[in-house]
Design a protein around this motif. Structure first.
Motif, mmCIF file in Angstrom:
data_model
loop_
_atom_site.group_PDB
_atom_site.id
_atom_site.type_symbol
_atom_site.label_atom_id
_atom_site.label_comp_id
_atom_site.label_asym_id
_atom_site.label_seq_id
_atom_site.Cartn_x
_atom_site.Cartn_y
_atom_site.Cartn_z
ATOM 1 N N UNK A 294 59.440 -0.823 56.804
ATOM 2 C CA UNK A 294 58.249 -1.125 57.585
ATOM 3 C C UNK A 294 57.609 0.116 58.174
ATOM 4 N N UNK B 232 47.124 6.319 58.785
ATOM 5 C CA UNK B 232 46.581 7.463 59.507
ATOM 6 C C UNK B 232 45.678 8.310 58.616
ATOM 7 N N UNK C 15 48.713 14.222 60.030
ATOM 8 C CA UNK C 15 49.349 13.458 61.102
ATOM 9 C C UNK C 15 50.295 12.393 60.555
ATOM 10 N N UNK C 16 50.024 11.916 59.342
ATOM 11 C CA UNK C 16 50.953 10.954 58.749
ATOM 12 C C UNK C 16 52.336 11.562 58.568
ATOM 13 N N UNK D 126 53.712 13.826 60.423
ATOM 14 C CA UNK D 126 54.387 13.847 61.715
ATOM 15 C C UNK D 126 54.959 12.462 61.990
ATOM 16 N N UNK D 127 54.148 11.472 61.734
ATOM 17 C CA UNK D 127 54.570 10.121 62.063
ATOM 18 C C UNK D 127 55.805 9.696 61.287
ATOM 19 N N UNK E 82 58.950 11.583 62.257
ATOM 20 C CA UNK E 82 59.477 11.274 63.577
ATOM 21 C C UNK E 82 60.022 9.843 63.650
ATOM 22 N N UNK E 83 59.857 9.108 62.560
ATOM 23 C CA UNK E 83 60.411 7.758 62.532
ATOM 24 C C UNK E 83 61.540 7.627 61.509
ATOM 25 N N UNK F 83 64.257 4.930 61.526
ATOM 26 C CA UNK F 83 64.061 3.589 60.983
ATOM 27 C C UNK F 83 64.671 3.471 59.594
ATOM 28 N N UNK G 75 62.019 15.582 65.671
ATOM 29 C CA UNK G 75 60.828 16.102 66.327
ATOM 30 C C UNK G 75 60.151 17.112 65.419
ATOM 31 N N UNK G 76 58.859 16.908 65.213
ATOM 32 C CA UNK G 76 58.117 17.813 64.334
ATOM 33 C C UNK G 76 57.411 18.860 65.188
ATOM 34 N N UNK G 77 57.448 20.098 64.723
ATOM 35 C CA UNK G 77 56.584 21.131 65.288
ATOM 36 C C UNK G 77 55.550 21.440 64.229
ATOM 37 N N UNK G 78 54.355 20.913 64.420
ATOM 38 C CA UNK G 78 53.346 20.983 63.367
ATOM 39 C C UNK G 78 52.899 22.411 63.031
ATOM 40 N N UNK G 79 52.559 23.231 64.022
ATOM 41 C CA UNK G 79 52.112 24.584 63.662
ATOM 42 C C UNK G 79 53.171 25.370 62.903
ATOM 43 N N UNK H 68 58.627 36.306 75.272
ATOM 44 C CA UNK H 68 57.597 35.786 76.165
ATOM 45 C C UNK H 68 57.280 36.761 77.289
ATOM 46 N N UNK I 250 54.164 24.598 71.198
ATOM 47 C CA UNK I 250 53.552 23.704 70.226
ATOM 48 C C UNK I 250 52.563 22.825 70.962
ATOM 49 N N UNK J 82 51.346 19.196 68.057
ATOM 50 C CA UNK J 82 52.084 17.975 67.739
ATOM 51 C C UNK J 82 52.076 16.933 68.859
ATOM 52 N N UNK K 250 49.078 14.768 68.790
ATOM 53 C CA UNK K 250 49.046 13.778 67.713
ATOM 54 C C UNK K 250 50.060 12.675 67.987
ATOM 55 N N UNK L 127 50.548 7.959 68.275
ATOM 56 C CA UNK L 127 51.429 7.086 67.490
ATOM 57 C C UNK L 127 52.111 6.034 68.343
ATOM 58 N N UNK M 86 52.411 -2.374 65.619
ATOM 59 C CA UNK M 86 53.195 -2.777 64.458
ATOM 60 C C UNK M 86 54.219 -3.846 64.852
#
Lengths: 789, 61
Positions: free
Chosen positions: A41, A48, A96-97, A99-100, A103-104, A107, A116-120, A165, B33, B36, B39, B43, B50
């Motif tokens: 599911x 997205x 973004x899909x 990431x989604x 992160x799931x 399931x 956990x996604x770090x997109x950059x 830093x 970050x 993320x 975005x 969700x 859902x």
């Protein structure tokens, strides 16, 4: 999106889409991903973004090495026996899909607690329970849904330390103090002779003093260190007058408030440091998802399968011994030099040379490290360990061991030498003059000269222009390692190009047919035969032929390894393959061709030709006006006549160059005083890229592959190269113009200082004003010149 | 006017407090970050709808 596109990846489904659940898919891989997501599911994935997926690659057995405890231990970031944490770099994260779904993961696999996604950075950090799943399961899971992680020797050798830093802390402390000191110094600027102001000014002054201490001793410490280092090497860099200015500001202000002479220049001091650090901060542009340091280790696998007395064992690549027998599966990289024992080897050396057309090898042939096997599994015997292999030996060259010391004097430093001497002279003579005129003013005037001369605006113009151009280039997909690269580019007089993969496009090879024309029936029959073959050359030819194959399968189909195919379709006996196989007379031996024989009659041959990138001719013609151009290729000179007609007349050609030759060729040019830019793509150019003044790597996919270099250019933008070069030159002119502007400010300030009229309020206005105008000036100009890009 | 000591004192304490909070958030990697989480936030809703859909489906069955 049109109707015939894959629901998962968006690719064209062709004539026979796989239909499932009322949706069309281009291949079974995409369908499987959909099935997995559907069963859990997770079909929100497709809501997205339209067709967000990537085709999963075949992974059978590929990740077996993740069962080896030593390797698991190295890859895991944290492991307490029950819970483990691992971070993976996944180049295919793009929307973004992604990431989604990543992160799931919990399931799909209950063992995963969080992801956990770090997109950059394109990474995913996965926490999982050891009791219900394993590292291998997790990796196979994300690979099966199209997110193959990049696991390489680099991961094995420990992770890089976290981002430094310090600069952020330094800037924030300076900003904090600047703001507060400014507030506290305002009352005195207005000079109201009020009773309470007289009463509290000492409190305000000492508060400013306290806040200025961390600014001088923490935020500005790098300027003192750099000035000290410069002086030790007898270089008057820009940090010398800066450090001098900061210390004079601090000392004079402290004396003033302690002896109750005045309010000091603490606000100017904090503002100066803040602006300088801001410039430094702005210049630091990092592309988190790119790496400019990659060497062969980033591409080589972490482990291989060794065949030990008939049993398959996973061993780490660095433990490979001479004489070991290795099993290389389809799509796996050959980590060491060896001899092919058995199997059908079609090696793709695109990582190394940029040539994507696979090379055929037969039992007994030598295989070089860095190639990717593309048809089935092979067995090989190791003849060299990883450090001694043909390709990896290159990294033992001195070029790679030397640290990137800043030996080149940058544009600001070359000016600062004269600047510093001039200031010291002015201060000295002003001191002498005032000594005879009014001795009480000597200290005042000399310190004022040193304060006002502090080259804040001068030091800011280069960082801000470079920083801005770096950002603009990055936006246009030309990624520079750092700001100095722009300066180096502007000094270039010779440009060297690698041929294969750099000026030729590696993704599509062109096929040229020579011989008797084939009828439609023959072409269709040919395509039918090719359909049955998994050989890479057959697949390329299959894609090239546009006619439709027959429905029926070929009869008497026989594929002879390393030779060719023989089959019968619709009463046409087709034989295709190497010249010896079909008994054709081959004119040129250095070209890859498929010879065709139909019904025992030789028809002709398909020859593979490299296709040159769009705009190659124009790029060379534009560049030839300003630069000396050289083609430095590892290939034979088979295409020299063609290149000579394509490229400008004064282009120099060098063929049959080994990786070391390329490096030495550049070294020799540099010894003659040339400033060389190398443009290459494969690992065999790595030495040349490192040796050159500016090494630019051309990459079809910037996320996945590029050797160590100074800049990465997206291959699609090859035709824009001349524009990038002229823009770099223009940036230098802008900086020079801004230097003149900042000198004007210095002249104004100097007139105040020499007449002994530099009050805190004048400094407080003049210094930020000059800094801000310079920043605005260079930012507007750089944006304006890059508009044409 | 001795109140100046208090007001200045309080203002500096507040300023320093925010400064420390800022440094802490940098240290914890909050600014590493910035894409993320923006975005991810969207969700949370998707998952809820859902689940609702699922409940509806179960009910309708």
């Amino acid at each position: 999106m049109s109707q015939n596109n894959c629901y998962h990846c968006g690719a064209d489904c062709g004539k026979k889409p796989i239909e499932f659940d009322e949706r069309k898919f281009c291949c079974n891989g995409c369908k499987t991903v959909y099935e997995i997501l559907n069963a859990n599911e997770l079909t929100c994935y497709y809501d997205f973004e339209a067709s967000p997926g990537t085709i999963p690659s075949d992974i059978k057995g590929k990740y077996n090495y993740l069962e080896t405890p030593e390797i698991i231990e190295k890859l895991l970031e944290f492991d307490d026996g029950t819970t483990s944490v691992a971070e993976f770099y996944i180049p295919s994260i793009h929307c973004s899909s992604c990431i989604w779904v990543l992160e799931n993961l919990n399931k799909i696999n209950n063992g995963v607690t969080t992801s956990m996604v770090n997109f950059p950075k394109k990474t995913v950090r996965i926490t999982f329970k050891n009791s219900s799943t394993t590292l291998k399961d997790v990796v196979e899971l994300i690979t099966s849904i199209g997110y193959e992680p990049y696991i390489s020797l680099d991961d094995d050798e420990g992770r890089k330390s976290t981002v430094d830093k310090t600069l952020i802390y330094q800037v924030s402390i300076a900003a904090f103090s600047f703001g507060n000191i400014m507030l506290l110094s305002f009352p005195e600027y207005f000079q109201v002779d009020e009773f309470w102001l007289e009463k509290y000014k000492h409190l305000f002054r000492y508060l400013m003093f306290v806040m200025a201490i961390p600014v001088v001793f923490y935020s500005a410490k790098d300027y003192f260190i750099s000035a000290y280092k410069g002086l030790r090497h007898k270089i008057l860099n820009i940090d010398v007058p800066i450090a001098l200015g900061i210390s004079v500001l601090f000392i004079r202000s402290s004396i003033e408030i302690m002896l109750d002479i005045g309010s000091g220049f603490f606000d100017s001091l904090a503002g100066l440091v803040f602006f300088l650090l801001l410039g430094k901060f702005f210049q630091q542009k990092t592309y988190n998802f790119l790496s400019f340091e990659r060497d062969y280790k980033s591409y080589f696998p972490i482990a291989v399968t060794k065949i030990n007395k008939g049993k398959e064992v996973n061993i780490a690549v660095k433990d490979i011994q001479k004489g070991d027998r290795l099993l290389i599966r389809n799509e796996e990289l050959i980590p060491v030099d060896g001899i092919l024992i058995n199997g059908n080897a079609a090696i793709n050396y695109s990582f190394v040379t940029g040539e994507s057309l696979p090379v055929m090898k037969q039992s007994g042939d030598k295989l070089f490290a860095g190639g990717k096997q593309t048809s089935g599994a092979i067995e090989m015997e190791v003849i060299n360990t990883i450090a001694q292999s043909y390709l990896t030996q290159l990294w033992s060259n001195d070029v790679f061991s030397k640290n990137n010391e800043k030996t080149i004097k940058n544009i600001t430093d070359s000016i600062s030498k004269y600047f510093t001497i001039a200031i010291l002279l002015i201060a000295f003579f002003a001191g002498i003059f005032w000594y005879f005129y009014n001795p009480q003013m000597v200290f005042n005037v000399v310190t004022a000269v040193l304060i006002i001369a502090c080259p804040c605006a001068l030091a800011l113009s280069a960082p801000f222009s470079f920083g801005n151009i770096l950002r603009i280039f990055g936006y246009k997909k030309f990624y520079l390692r750092n700001a100095e690269t722009i300066e180096n580019i502007s000094k270039i007089d010779t440009i060297i190009f690698d041929k294969t993969g750099t000026i030729t496009s590696s993704d599509k090879a062109q096929l040229i047919y020579k011989g008797e024309d084939l009828t439609l029936k023959e072409l269709r029959a040919l395509k039918t035969v090719l359909r049955a073959s998994n050989h890479p050359l057959s697949r390329t030819l299959y894609d090239f032929l546009e006619d439709e194959p027959f429905e029926e399968s070929p009869i008497n189909f026989e594929e002879i390894l390393g030779k060719g195919i023989e089959a019968t379709v619709n009463n046409l006996t087709i034989k295709l393959g190497s010249s010896s196989f079909v008994n054709a007379i081959s004119e040129k031996t250095n070209e890859t061709s498929i010879h065709i024989k139909i019904n025992h009659k030789i028809k002709g041959s398909f020859t593979f030709k490299n296709s040159y990138r769009e705009g190659t001719k124009e790029v060379f013609e534009t560049l030839a006006k300003h630069y000396k151009l050289v083609i430095l290729s590892g290939d034979n000179d088979g295409e020299k006549p063609y290149l000579e007609t394509l490229l400008p007349k004064n282009t120099v050609f060098q063929f049959n160059q080994k990786p070391e030759n390329k490096l030495n060729f550049i070294k020799k040019l540099q010894e003659k005083g040339a400033h060389v830019m190398m443009i290459g793509d494969g690992l065999n150019d790595a030495g040349a890229l490192a040796q050159s003044n500016v090494g630019i790597a051309i990459s079809e996919d910037v996320n996945v592959f590029s050797p160590a270099c100074d800049a990465i250019l997206d291959a699609k933008l090859f035709n824009k190269l001349p524009k990038f070069l002229t823009l770099s030159k223009k940036t230098i002119s802008i900086i020079k113009a801004s230097f003149i502007l900042s000198f004007c400010y210095n002249l104004v300030g100097m007139s105040f200082a020499l007449t002994g009229m530099l009050t805190p309020i004048v400094a407080a206005i003049l210094m930020p004003l000059s800094s801000i105008t310079i920043v605005v000036f260079v930012t507007i100009l750089t944006n304006w010149v890059s508009k044409k890009l | 006017m001795e109140v100046v000591y208090i007001t200045i004192g309080v203002s500096i304490v507040v300023a320093v407090f925010f400064f420390i909070v800022f440094i802490k958030s940098v240290k914890s990697g909050q600014y590493e970050d910035t894409h993320t989480p923006a975005v991810r936030m969207l969700f949370d809703d998707e998952l809820v709808t859902e689940k609702k859909d699922k409940i509806k489906k179960v009910k309708s069955k």
